[in-house]
Design an enzyme around this catalytic site. Structure first.
Site, PDB file in Angstrom:
ATOM      1  N   GLU A   1      -4.401  -5.188  11.417  1.00  0.00           N
ATOM      2  CA  GLU A   1      -3.361  -4.032  11.214  1.00  0.00           C
ATOM      3  C   GLU A   1      -3.472  -3.108  12.441  1.00  0.00           C
ATOM      4  O   GLU A   1      -4.223  -2.201  12.620  1.00  0.00           O
ATOM      5  CB  GLU A   1      -3.511  -2.953  10.234  1.00  0.00           C
ATOM      6  CG  GLU A   1      -3.712  -3.784   8.624  1.00  0.00           C
ATOM      7  CD  GLU A   1      -2.857  -2.661   7.809  1.00  0.00           C
ATOM      8  OE1 GLU A   1      -1.979  -2.684   7.225  1.00  0.00           O
ATOM      9  OE2 GLU A   1      -3.456  -1.602   7.588  1.00  0.00           O
TER      10      GLU A   1
ATOM     11  N   HIS B   1      -8.961   0.909   5.753  1.00  0.00           N
ATOM     12  CA  HIS B   1      -7.747   1.275   6.345  1.00  0.00           C
ATOM     13  C   HIS B   1      -7.553   1.984   7.588  1.00  0.00           C
ATOM     14  O   HIS B   1      -8.545   3.025   7.575  1.00  0.00           O
ATOM     15  CB  HIS B   1      -6.750   1.777   5.118  1.00  0.00           C
ATOM     16  CG  HIS B   1      -5.223   1.617   5.595  1.00  0.00           C
ATOM     17  ND1 HIS B   1      -4.836   2.663   6.587  1.00  0.00           N
ATOM     18  CD2 HIS B   1      -4.506   0.728   5.468  1.00  0.00           C
ATOM     19  CE1 HIS B   1      -3.396   2.497   6.985  1.00  0.00           C
ATOM     20  NE2 HIS B   1      -3.150   1.489   6.225  1.00  0.00           N
TER      21      HIS B   1
ATOM     22  N   ASN C   1       0.736  -1.184   0.268  1.00  0.00           N
ATOM     23  CA  ASN C   1      -0.015   0.108   0.016  1.00  0.00           C
ATOM     24  C   ASN C   1       0.886   1.110  -0.005  1.00  0.00           C
ATOM     25  O   ASN C   1       1.334   1.406   0.939  1.00  0.00           O
ATOM     26  CB  ASN C   1      -0.768  -0.123   1.290  1.00  0.00           C
ATOM     27  CG  ASN C   1      -1.737   1.128   1.323  1.00  0.00           C
ATOM     28  OD1 ASN C   1      -1.731   2.323   0.580  1.00  0.00           O
ATOM     29  ND2 ASN C   1      -2.207   1.322   2.790  1.00  0.00           N
ATOM     30  N   TRP C   2       1.062   1.829  -1.053  1.00  0.00           N
ATOM     31  CA  TRP C   2       1.757   3.086  -1.298  1.00  0.00           C
ATOM     32  C   TRP C   2       1.391   4.227  -0.657  1.00  0.00           C
ATOM     33  O   TRP C   2       1.994   5.236  -0.199  1.00  0.00           O
ATOM     34  CB  TRP C   2       2.047   3.453  -2.685  1.00  0.00           C
ATOM     35  CG  TRP C   2       2.870   2.412  -3.523  1.00  0.00           C
ATOM     36  CD1 TRP C   2       3.400   1.315  -2.940  1.00  0.00           C
ATOM     37  CD2 TRP C   2       3.377   2.413  -4.741  1.00  0.00           C
ATOM     38  NE1 TRP C   2       4.166   0.558  -3.902  1.00  0.00           N
ATOM     39  CE2 TRP C   2       4.153   1.282  -5.185  1.00  0.00           C
ATOM     40  CE3 TRP C   2       3.161   3.457  -5.753  1.00  0.00           C
ATOM     41  CZ2 TRP C   2       4.897   1.080  -6.262  1.00  0.00           C
ATOM     42  CZ3 TRP C   2       3.922   3.304  -7.106  1.00  0.00           C
ATOM     43  CH2 TRP C   2       4.763   2.148  -7.303  1.00  0.00           C
ATOM     44  N   LYS C   3      -0.026   4.267  -0.130  1.00  0.00           N
ATOM     45  CA  LYS C   3      -0.592   5.318   0.471  1.00  0.00           C
ATOM     46  C   LYS C   3      -0.223   6.698  -0.676  1.00  0.00           C
ATOM     47  O   LYS C   3      -0.300   6.458  -1.633  1.00  0.00           O
ATOM     48  CB  LYS C   3      -0.179   5.699   1.671  1.00  0.00           C
ATOM     49  CG  LYS C   3      -0.109   4.494   2.573  1.00  0.00           C
ATOM     50  CD  LYS C   3       0.268   4.452   3.989  1.00  0.00           C
ATOM     51  CE  LYS C   3       0.161   3.467   4.792  1.00  0.00           C
ATOM     52  NZ  LYS C   3       0.577   3.389   6.178  1.00  0.00           N
TER      53      LYS C   3
ATOM     54  N   GLU D   1      -6.088   4.519   8.381  1.00  0.00           N
ATOM     55  CA  GLU D   1      -6.011   5.767   8.339  1.00  0.00           C
ATOM     56  C   GLU D   1      -7.211   6.554   7.560  1.00  0.00           C
ATOM     57  O   GLU D   1      -7.645   7.531   7.809  1.00  0.00           O
ATOM     58  CB  GLU D   1      -4.761   5.904   7.132  1.00  0.00           C
ATOM     59  CG  GLU D   1      -3.620   5.880   7.753  1.00  0.00           C
ATOM     60  CD  GLU D   1      -2.472   5.425   7.070  1.00  0.00           C
ATOM     61  OE1 GLU D   1      -2.443   5.589   5.718  1.00  0.00           O
ATOM     62  OE2 GLU D   1      -1.496   4.808   7.302  1.00  0.00           O
TER      63      GLU D   1
ATOM     64  N   GLY E   1       3.326   1.896  10.715  1.00  0.00           N
ATOM     65  CA  GLY E   1       3.907   3.231  10.332  1.00  0.00           C
ATOM     66  C   GLY E   1       4.971   3.263  11.601  1.00  0.00           C
ATOM     67  O   GLY E   1       5.757   4.484  11.501  1.00  0.00           O
TER      68      GLY E   1
ATOM     69  N   SER F   1       4.336  -2.408  10.116  1.00  0.00           N
ATOM     70  CA  SER F   1       5.951  -2.405  10.125  1.00  0.00           C
ATOM     71  C   SER F   1       6.286  -3.611   9.709  1.00  0.00           C
ATOM     72  O   SER F   1       7.357  -4.175  10.300  1.00  0.00           O
ATOM     73  CB  SER F   1       6.298  -2.078  11.691  1.00  0.00           C
ATOM     74  OG  SER F   1       5.726  -0.619  11.991  1.00  0.00           O
TER      75      SER F   1
HETATM   76  P1  PGA Z   1       3.513  -0.197   7.581  1.00  0.00           P
HETATM   77  O1  PGA Z   1       2.100   0.300   7.006  1.00  0.00           O
HETATM   78  O2  PGA Z   1       3.987  -1.067   6.959  1.00  0.00           O
HETATM   79  O3  PGA Z   1       4.242   1.213   7.275  1.00  0.00           O
HETATM   80  O4  PGA Z   1       3.456   0.064   8.922  1.00  0.00           O
HETATM   81  C1  PGA Z   1       1.130  -0.683   7.008  1.00  0.00           C
HETATM   82  C2  PGA Z   1      -0.152  -0.243   6.305  1.00  0.00           C
HETATM   83  O5  PGA Z   1      -0.576   0.792   6.626  1.00  0.00           O
HETATM   84  O6  PGA Z   1      -0.826  -1.076   5.751  1.00  0.00           O
END
Ligand code: PGA
Length: 252
Positions: A173, A99, A9-11, A101, A179, A216
């Site tokens: 997650e 997600h 997932n590049w966001k 976010e 992150g 992570s």
């Molecule tokens: P991360 O993000 O690997 O940077 O922790 C995971 C995600 O948001 O899917």
């Protein structure tokens, strides 16, 4: 045996050059694993999906495409939204819904996550539905209750809409791991994955349900995580932006 799912997932990161670098990296490194062993998905920002899809097809790349989000609506006066049917037209095989976010920064509700998932199913795009608890819930010993509360609306819709057996994935997650560089341990993740499967099994068959871990994940910790019986793959943010690391993750 459930087929492994590795999704990047590049966001809000990357550009067209990175899309090209990914195709080149997968062509050059010739991943030991093939499509029969693993589904390798890249979810770039939506504006790159069409061109990326063409490149994947012309280069016969192992990569498949996913969307980071999808509209709760099917069509109409919803400025800026992208419908699930539009994704399937571009040969986008997967779509992320819920997600953390999106849930937190954009106040997405459980019902909206369900609507997104149902729109993806209706367009034959495989949903990856995310759940995850905040640190406060984990520290209070309430992580499972929190995850269950996110799963029940999803599982209820799956049962009510007759979606038993349709391909999909749940991504666990934990928010404290996304992150932060602080992954859940393989044991913590395994325990929650088994719990997730048991909750959904109250509603539909879960033998084929892929439960993937995110938070992570790197090539260094992926092997131990994926050795766990209920961890069927990974959803990767930061490490998915580096073509070499992502190839390594596809090969774990
Ligand atoms: P991360 O993000 O690997 O940077 O922790 C995971 C995600 O948001 O899917």
């Amino acid at each position: 045996m459930r087929k492994r799912l590795i999704a990047g997932n590049w966001k809000l990161n990357g550009d067209w050059s990175l899309c090209q670098q990914f195709i080149a990296a997968f062509a050059a490194e010739k991943p030991a694993k093939q499509q029969a062993d693993v589904d390798v998905i890249v979810c770039p920002p939506a504006v790159y999906l069409a061109r990326f899809a063409e490149l994947i097809q012309s280069e016969s790349s192992l990569l498949q495409l996913g969307a980071q989000d999808v509209s709760t609506e099917k069509q109409g006066a919803y400025t800026g939204e992208i419908a699930a049917t539009m994704l399937s037209e571009l040969a986008v095989g997967y779509g992320i819904a819920g997600h953390s976010e999106r849930r937190h920064r954009f106040a997405e509700t459980d019902q909206q996550v369900v609507n997104k998932m149902l729109n993806l199913f209706a367009a034959n795009v495989t949903p990856i539905v995310c759940v995850g608890e905040p640190i406060e819930q984990r520290e209070a010993g309430k992580a499972e209750d929190f995850i269950e509360s996110q799963l029940i609306p999803v599982a209820t819709a799956l049962a009510e809409q007759g979606l038993n057996g349709r391909p999909m994935a749940i991504a666990y997650e934990p928010i404290w791991a996304v992150g932060t560089g602080k992954s859940a341990t393989p044991e913590q993740a395994q325990s929650m994955h088994a719990y997730i499967r048991s909750v959904i099994a109250r509603f539909i068959d879960t033998d084929e349900l892929r439960v993937i871990y995110g938070g992570s994940v790197t090539p260094d910790n992926a092997t131990a995580l994926m050795a766990m019986p209920d961890i069927d793959g990974a959803l990767i943010g930061g490490a998915s932006l580096d073509p070499k690391q992502f190839v390594a993750l596809a090969n774990v």
